[in-house]
Design a protein around this motif. Structure first.
Motif, PDB file in Angstrom:
ATOM      1  N   VAL A 655      37.490  32.179  28.790  1.00  0.00           N
ATOM      2  CA  VAL A 655      35.989  32.478  27.719  1.00  0.00           C
ATOM      3  C   VAL A 655      35.769  34.586  28.175  1.00  0.00           C
ATOM      4  O   VAL A 655      35.746  34.542  27.105  1.00  0.00           O
ATOM      5  CB  VAL A 655      34.993  31.677  28.566  1.00  0.00           C
ATOM      6  N   ILE A 656      35.880  34.467  29.475  1.00  0.00           N
ATOM      7  CA  ILE A 656      35.866  35.237  29.626  1.00  0.00           C
ATOM      8  C   ILE A 656      36.151  36.541  28.506  1.00  0.00           C
ATOM      9  O   ILE A 656      36.504  37.279  28.326  1.00  0.00           O
ATOM     10  CB  ILE A 656      35.043  36.468  30.823  1.00  0.00           C
ATOM     11  N   ALA A 657      38.019  36.234  29.125  1.00  0.00           N
ATOM     12  CA  ALA A 657      38.970  37.246  28.323  1.00  0.00           C
ATOM     13  C   ALA A 657      38.869  37.032  26.874  1.00  0.00           C
ATOM     14  O   ALA A 657      38.985  37.332  26.155  1.00  0.00           O
ATOM     15  CB  ALA A 657      40.754  36.259  28.989  1.00  0.00           C
ATOM     16  N   GLU A 658      38.627  35.656  26.148  1.00  0.00           N
ATOM     17  CA  GLU A 658      38.467  35.949  24.391  1.00  0.00           C
ATOM     18  C   GLU A 658      37.418  36.365  23.987  1.00  0.00           C
ATOM     19  O   GLU A 658      37.514  37.057  22.914  1.00  0.00           O
ATOM     20  CB  GLU A 658      38.554  34.332  23.729  1.00  0.00           C
ATOM     21  N   ARG A 659      36.479  37.525  24.633  1.00  0.00           N
ATOM     22  CA  ARG A 659      35.278  37.860  24.535  1.00  0.00           C
ATOM     23  C   ARG A 659      35.426  39.148  25.332  1.00  0.00           C
ATOM     24  O   ARG A 659      35.123  39.942  24.753  1.00  0.00           O
ATOM     25  CB  ARG A 659      34.768  37.420  25.121  1.00  0.00           C
ATOM     26  N   GLN A 660      36.764  39.680  25.279  1.00  0.00           N
ATOM     27  CA  GLN A 660      37.708  40.792  25.764  1.00  0.00           C
ATOM     28  C   GLN A 660      36.859  41.114  27.069  1.00  0.00           C
ATOM     29  O   GLN A 660      36.412  42.645  26.842  1.00  0.00           O
ATOM     30  CB  GLN A 660      37.299  41.911  24.506  1.00  0.00           C
ATOM     31  N   GLY A 661      36.265  40.718  27.975  1.00  0.00           N
ATOM     32  CA  GLY A 661      35.668  40.958  29.375  1.00  0.00           C
ATOM     33  C   GLY A 661      37.046  41.734  29.966  1.00  0.00           C
ATOM     34  O   GLY A 661      37.944  41.625  30.040  1.00  0.00           O
ATOM     35  N   ILE A 662      36.122  41.846  31.263  1.00  0.00           N
ATOM     36  CA  ILE A 662      36.706  42.539  32.466  1.00  0.00           C
ATOM     37  C   ILE A 662      36.652  41.730  33.832  1.00  0.00           C
ATOM     38  O   ILE A 662      35.774  41.135  33.790  1.00  0.00           O
ATOM     39  CB  ILE A 662      36.745  43.859  32.373  1.00  0.00           C
ATOM     40  N   PHE A 663      37.636  41.703  34.523  1.00  0.00           N
ATOM     41  CA  PHE A 663      37.145  40.854  35.534  1.00  0.00           C
ATOM     42  C   PHE A 663      37.221  41.952  36.960  1.00  0.00           C
ATOM     43  O   PHE A 663      38.135  42.595  36.962  1.00  0.00           O
ATOM     44  CB  PHE A 663      38.208  40.197  36.721  1.00  0.00           C
ATOM     45  N   VAL A 664      36.112  42.046  37.881  1.00  0.00           N
ATOM     46  CA  VAL A 664      36.163  42.857  38.879  1.00  0.00           C
ATOM     47  C   VAL A 664      35.931  42.144  40.196  1.00  0.00           C
ATOM     48  O   VAL A 664      35.597  41.353  40.615  1.00  0.00           O
ATOM     49  CB  VAL A 664      34.870  43.883  38.316  1.00  0.00           C
ATOM     50  N   HIS A 665      36.849  42.262  40.990  1.00  0.00           N
ATOM     51  CA  HIS A 665      36.885  42.049  41.987  1.00  0.00           C
ATOM     52  C   HIS A 665      36.501  42.860  43.346  1.00  0.00           C
ATOM     53  O   HIS A 665      36.931  44.255  43.927  1.00  0.00           O
ATOM     54  CB  HIS A 665      38.108  41.451  42.418  1.00  0.00           C
ATOM     55  N   PHE A 666      35.284  43.286  43.962  1.00  0.00           N
ATOM     56  CA  PHE A 666      34.445  44.639  44.276  1.00  0.00           C
ATOM     57  C   PHE A 666      34.540  44.035  45.933  1.00  0.00           C
ATOM     58  O   PHE A 666      33.245  44.924  46.491  1.00  0.00           O
ATOM     59  CB  PHE A 666      32.872  44.066  43.740  1.00  0.00           C
ATOM     60  N   ALA A 667      35.204  43.927  45.932  1.00  0.00           N
ATOM     61  CA  ALA A 667      35.332  43.401  48.195  1.00  0.00           C
ATOM     62  C   ALA A 667      35.426  44.736  48.871  1.00  0.00           C
ATOM     63  O   ALA A 667      36.157  45.407  48.604  1.00  0.00           O
ATOM     64  CB  ALA A 667      36.632  42.365  48.376  1.00  0.00           C
ATOM     65  N   ARG A 668      34.750  44.370  49.928  1.00  0.00           N
ATOM     66  CA  ARG A 668      34.860  45.837  50.899  1.00  0.00           C
ATOM     67  C   ARG A 668      36.740  46.011  51.261  1.00  0.00           C
ATOM     68  O   ARG A 668      36.581  46.544  51.699  1.00  0.00           O
ATOM     69  CB  ARG A 668      33.542  45.435  52.051  1.00  0.00           C
ATOM     70  N   PHE A 669      37.079  44.428  51.566  1.00  0.00           N
ATOM     71  CA  PHE A 669      38.039  44.688  52.362  1.00  0.00           C
ATOM     72  C   PHE A 669      38.660  43.118  51.662  1.00  0.00           C
ATOM     73  O   PHE A 669      38.250  41.927  51.715  1.00  0.00           O
ATOM     74  CB  PHE A 669      38.316  44.569  53.212  1.00  0.00           C
ATOM     75  N   GLU A 670      40.026  43.247  50.784  1.00  0.00           N
ATOM     76  CA  GLU A 670      40.873  42.052  50.588  1.00  0.00           C
ATOM     77  C   GLU A 670      42.167  41.959  51.074  1.00  0.00           C
ATOM     78  O   GLU A 670      42.728  42.673  50.702  1.00  0.00           O
ATOM     79  CB  GLU A 670      40.496  41.961  49.172  1.00  0.00           C
ATOM     80  N   ALA A 671      42.106  40.319  51.784  1.00  0.00           N
ATOM     81  CA  ALA A 671      43.663  41.107  52.361  1.00  0.00           C
ATOM     82  C   ALA A 671      44.808  40.791  50.870  1.00  0.00           C
ATOM     83  O   ALA A 671      45.660  40.923  50.956  1.00  0.00           O
ATOM     84  CB  ALA A 671      43.828  40.029  53.316  1.00  0.00           C
ATOM     85  N   PHE A 672      43.959  39.852  50.496  1.00  0.00           N
ATOM     86  CA  PHE A 672      44.908  39.258  48.825  1.00  0.00           C
ATOM     87  C   PHE A 672      44.390  39.804  47.809  1.00  0.00           C
ATOM     88  O   PHE A 672      44.449  39.808  46.762  1.00  0.00           O
ATOM     89  CB  PHE A 672      46.007  38.347  49.275  1.00  0.00           C
ATOM     90  N   GLY A 673      43.640  38.244  47.642  1.00  0.00           N
ATOM     91  CA  GLY A 673      43.036  37.402  46.690  1.00  0.00           C
ATOM     92  C   GLY A 673      43.717  37.396  45.167  1.00  0.00           C
ATOM     93  O   GLY A 673      43.619  38.043  44.252  1.00  0.00           O
ATOM     94  N   ARG A 674      43.375  36.308  46.308  1.00  0.00           N
ATOM     95  CA  ARG A 674      43.568  34.755  44.661  1.00  0.00           C
ATOM     96  C   ARG A 674      43.134  35.323  43.996  1.00  0.00           C
ATOM     97  O   ARG A 674      43.082  34.867  42.107  1.00  0.00           O
ATOM     98  CB  ARG A 674      43.361  33.359  45.173  1.00  0.00           C
ATOM     99  N   PRO A 675      41.878  35.111  43.425  1.00  0.00           N
ATOM    100  CA  PRO A 675      40.971  35.486  42.246  1.00  0.00           C
ATOM    101  C   PRO A 675      41.150  36.975  41.066  1.00  0.00           C
ATOM    102  O   PRO A 675      41.066  36.594  39.658  1.00  0.00           O
ATOM    103  CB  PRO A 675      39.215  35.404  42.701  1.00  0.00           C
ATOM    104  N   ILE A 676      42.250  37.109  42.140  1.00  0.00           N
ATOM    105  CA  ILE A 676      42.103  38.929  41.317  1.00  0.00           C
ATOM    106  C   ILE A 676      43.853  38.150  40.134  1.00  0.00           C
ATOM    107  O   ILE A 676      43.991  38.310  38.792  1.00  0.00           O
ATOM    108  CB  ILE A 676      43.149  40.094  41.820  1.00  0.00           C
ATOM    109  N   LEU A 677      44.750  37.555  40.934  1.00  0.00           N
ATOM    110  CA  LEU A 677      45.882  36.571  39.986  1.00  0.00           C
ATOM    111  C   LEU A 677      45.434  35.995  39.045  1.00  0.00           C
ATOM    112  O   LEU A 677      45.843  36.160  37.902  1.00  0.00           O
ATOM    113  CB  LEU A 677      46.584  36.018  41.062  1.00  0.00           C
ATOM    114  N   GLU A 678      44.447  34.987  39.243  1.00  0.00           N
ATOM    115  CA  GLU A 678      43.891  33.616  38.721  1.00  0.00           C
ATOM    116  C   GLU A 678      43.536  34.765  37.349  1.00  0.00           C
ATOM    117  O   GLU A 678      43.599  34.239  36.381  1.00  0.00           O
ATOM    118  CB  GLU A 678      42.961  33.063  39.077  1.00  0.00           C
ATOM    119  N   ALA A 679      42.390  35.841  37.851  1.00  0.00           N
ATOM    120  CA  ALA A 679      42.586  36.153  36.125  1.00  0.00           C
ATOM    121  C   ALA A 679      43.114  36.938  35.397  1.00  0.00           C
ATOM    122  O   ALA A 679      43.132  36.916  34.649  1.00  0.00           O
ATOM    123  CB  ALA A 679      40.932  36.995  36.673  1.00  0.00           C
TER     124      ALA A 679
END
Length: 804
Positions: A655-679
């Motif tokens: 739904v965010i993508a069809e509105r031409q939005g963006i995804f932001v992962h603002f963690a101070r540290f992230e070993a990998f980041g599954r939500p990044i892959l999902e987005a």
């Protein structure tokens, strides 16, 4: 490094170095980390109007950029210098005038660290794994760290060239051991040696060459068995011939690609155990804790993919007729007080599989007030040994035989995997996901002060044991092993460190070891698929998610958007300080330009302060609410604070993508980041923290999407630059969207992951057969650490639990 330090101390830059040290000393501190050192040097250059090159490329500037730690002890200056990735040197500048300098040992630095915290003790136990590296091939080039399989393949092929007859016998011995339920595979007892095997394979190639390519194995198996070749070479004539020819070519012209292709076809892995202890392993959407949910999702998806892949390999090997079935077990603990979940069921089938199961084994009831409930990852250590003993019996009963591979997950799961693999003599794989030590600054030096809350003495010892005992280690990113030129990797933090008055780790892990392999996971493509695949989307779910994100009223949703049509900035994460959602809210609140163009949509597991289960959650929740009020964001933010089923999460990204939005992962540290892959898999252009392995998920050529969560203004500017490009050239958003979709498809998918994982299991099983003498010595050393260091620490925790 000697020449660089000599150059600094022999030039006018020596005076600047002394002034810089004086500036650091004036702060009253004596221990400085890289960021503090760089900031002090930058301030000095600015104060004295040094040209830009001096900060970046003068001799002193180069030395400062290589320096990761400075300790001031009396008049001496200790430098921990990292001239290249994976390598560290300790230098001591003698006396305040910095006239002389000496290269120091790791032991000397650890003594200084102990004196710094006033906990010096001599003598002290020294842990050093360096001796066990002898005779084991190690990587030379830091750029190849994490490519252990490729390196080991080259090494083995070079050995085949040096003595073909010996290696024929080795291959014969290895293949002759393969069986399933006492049924011989590949080689029967008629073949007595490597030379005979080689001759019979030559003969078999001629026989199979006369058969129709698609002829089933069952129609010609008697001819092969007459030569001593048993089932497992393939399911059709063409497949059998290809496998036999790979063996023939491997002996004639040994090359890494041939070895890899041949080993990939060997039917050697049928039963796999995935160990994940402290997470709530379940399949309904209420299961999981914030600290373990990512691990639970990983293990469940890995189990499904492994079962499917092993089933496919069994079919291609022609073993259907023997009724061989893959067996995948997720081993976890049974929790009697399961809070309405299914975590008190002994056995549960993994959805979407034919023969993958969750096997739950309870902890023994030392104190039911503790053992019948969920236990934090920091408290779990006293129960792992007896759990492993009980789990071994349960596994053997469930599987009917020993497993072929045991995979540990996280520190506790890896320790249990070590105990099981040691007892059963099975190949062990180590997956850390995220190591605690680098996440808690100075946690090793101040372990005694933190022991009551975190029990790091048990955890760090367990990590050393399991990572060294493992046959191979897989990581999701390169940075997980050795970081970047500017930062230490998670495994690298275990290379050398002190636990004052407990032990010194002189050499805790060989970062250049061929046991490290980069094997990133994938995403569930049935849930996280691109927004433009309209035919796969559920229209009623799409409508429900749109209302949830932009319009509906709900006690667990905060904010009312004045203009829902603005481009959405989306973030999905649990409420923890590390995920830093409050930092993103502050970044948005401080940027009028972002607010003019965008709405902020955040999806978390909690919304209200009353829902916090610990002080860290409470602090983060309170800070987000305060920031929303401070910047008057009530009409420009939607905050969904509830646990959502995975299908709804997948639709949120779309739904965010069809509105031409963006995804932001603002963690101070992230070993990998599954939500990044999902987005990214859903088609969302994604900005991710530059700290940790998350930065690797985004293509190196797209570094403008790497953000520094400590630089709010810089992050806002990067996002605005992207939005300006999209506004000027509307096709730009679509180009980036398609690029991130293809990146996930090509590099981060479960099929690739499991194929590589099974190949690793086969190769390292073969390698251990060759290296068994050195490996047994290593395991005896590890046993000593377990019994003399880990167990006493775990027993102290148990004493505390018995008083509850």
């Amino acid at each position: 490094m000697y020449e660089l330090i000599q150059t600094v101390l022999s030039s006018d830059e020596k005076t600047i170095l002394r002034q810089l040290i004086s500036k650091l000393s004036a702060s009253g501190k004596r221990y400085f980390l890289r960021n503090e050192i760089l900031h002090a040097f930058a301030d000095y250059c600015h104060q004295f109007q040094k040209p830009a090159y001096f900060f970046h490329s003068s001799s002193l500037g180069t030395l400062i950029h290589y320096t990761h730690e400075i300790i001031l002890e009396g008049d001496d200056i200790w430098l921990l210098v990292r001239p290249r990735i994976g390598s560290q040197e300790v230098w001591r500048l003698l006396s305040a005038d910095t006239s002389n300098f000496e290269l120091q040992t790791a032991q000397a630095l650890l003594d200084v660290c102990d004196r710094f915290v006033n906990r010096y003790q001599s003598p002290i136990l020294e842990i050093n794994f360096h001796a066990f590296d002898r005779g084991i091939p190690s990587i030379d080039d830091p750029r190849n760290i994490g490519q252990g399989l490729a390196f080991l393949n080259r090494y083995l092929c070079s050995q085949v060239l040096s003595d073909r007859e010996y290696w024929l016998d080795v291959l014969y011995d290895t293949l002759h051991r393969l069986e399933y339920d006492h049924k011989q595979l590949l080689i029967g007892d008629r073949i007595k040696s490597g030379i005979q095997l080689y001759k019979e394979i030559k003969q078999a190639i001629k026989i199979i060459g006369e058969r129709p390519p698609e002829e089933p194995y069952e129609k010609f198996h008697e001819q092969l068995q007459a030569l001593g070749l048993e089932p497992g070479w393939g399911n059709t004539a063409s497949r059998v011939r290809e496998t036999l020819e790979l063996f023939d070519r491997l002996i004639e012209t040994p090359e890494p690609a041939i070895l890899e292709a041949f080993v990939a076809r060997i039917p050697a892995v049928f039963r796999v155990v995935l160990v994940s202890i402290h997470g709530w392993i379940g399949q309904d959407d209420s299961v999981g804790r914030p600290e373990t949910l990512g691990q639970v999702v990983y293990v469940l998806e890995q189990a499904r993919s492994l079962e499917h892949q092993i089933r496919e390999e069994i079919k291609l090997a022609g073993l259907d007729s023997l009724d061989i079935q893959p067996q995948v077990i997720i081993l976890t603990r049974l929790i009697p007080n399961c809070e309405g979940t299914q975590c008190n069921l002994r056995l549960e089938k993994v959805e979407g599989t034919e023969n993958a199961w969750i096997l739950r084994v309870p902890f023994r009831e030392f104190n039911p007030k503790v053992t019948q409930n969920w236990i934090s990852k920091y408290e779990i250590w006293p129960y792992l040994e007896t759990f492993a003993v009980d789990a071994e019996k349960e596994l053997l009963a469930q599987l009917g035989d020993r497993p072929d591979l045991i995979i540990g997950n996280y520190s506790d799961g890896n320790l249990v995997a070590f105990l099981l693999a040691r007892s059963l003599k099975v190949t062990q794989c180590n997956i850390a996901h995220s190591l605690e030590k680098p996440k808690h600054l100075f946690s090793n030096l101040y372990w005694q002060e933190l022991e009551q809350q975190y029990h790091f003495s048990a955890q760090f010892t367990a990590d050393l044991i399991s990572m060294n005992a493992a046959d191979f280690i897989i990581t999701s990113s390169y940075q997980e092993i050795v970081g970047t030129p500017d930062t230490l990797g998670q495994y690298e933090s275990y290379k050398t460190f002190s636990m004052p008055q407990l032990y010194h780790v002189v050499d805790g892990i060989n970062l250049f070891s061929s046991k490290f392999n980069l094997v990133p996971p994938g995403v569930d493509e049935n849930i996280f698929f691109p927004y433009n695949q309209i035919e796969k989307r559920d229209e009623s779910l799409r409508k429900k998610v749109n209302e949830l994100l932009f319009s509906s009223s709900d006690p667990q949703v905060f904010g009312h958007l004045d203009d829902p049509n603005k481009r959405p900035i989306c973030a999905i994460a649990h409420i923890t300080p590390v995920k830093n959602l409050s930092g993103l809210v502050e970044c948005f609140g401080k940027s009028q330009a972002l607010q003019k163009q965008c709405n902020l949509i955040i999806v978390t597991n909690k919304l209200h302060l009353s829902e916090a289960t610990n002080s860290e959650e409470a602090t983060e929740l309170e800070r987000i609410h305060n920031l929303i009020n401070q910047y008057n964001l009530q009409s420009q933010i939607r905050w969904v604070g509830m646990r959502l089923p995975k299908p709804e999460l997948g639709e949120i990204y779309r739904v965010i993508a069809e509105r031409q939005g963006i995804f932001v992962h603002f963690a101070r540290f992230e070993a990998f980041g599954r939500p990044i892959l999902e987005a990214m898999s859903s088609g969302l252009p994604t900005f991710a923290t530059e700290f940790g392995g998350a930065a690797e998920l985004i293509d190196d050529g797209e570094c403008k999407f790497h953000i520094n969560p400590t630089d709010l203004e810089g992050t806002a500017q990067k996002i605005l630059q992207f939005l300006d490009q999209c506004n000027t050239h509307p096709e730009h958003w679509h180009e980036i969207s398609e690029r991130v979709i293809q990146r996930v498809r090509n590099k981060y998918n479960w099929q690739m992951h499991t194929k590589q994982l099974l190949l690793l299991a086969k190769i390292y099983r073969f390698w251990d057969f060759l290296n068994k003498e050195n490996r047994e010595a290593l395991l005896r050393y590890v046993d000593t650490l377990y019994h003399l260091v880990f167990k006493p620490r775990a027993e102290k925790i148990l004493e505390e639990h018995m008083q509850r």
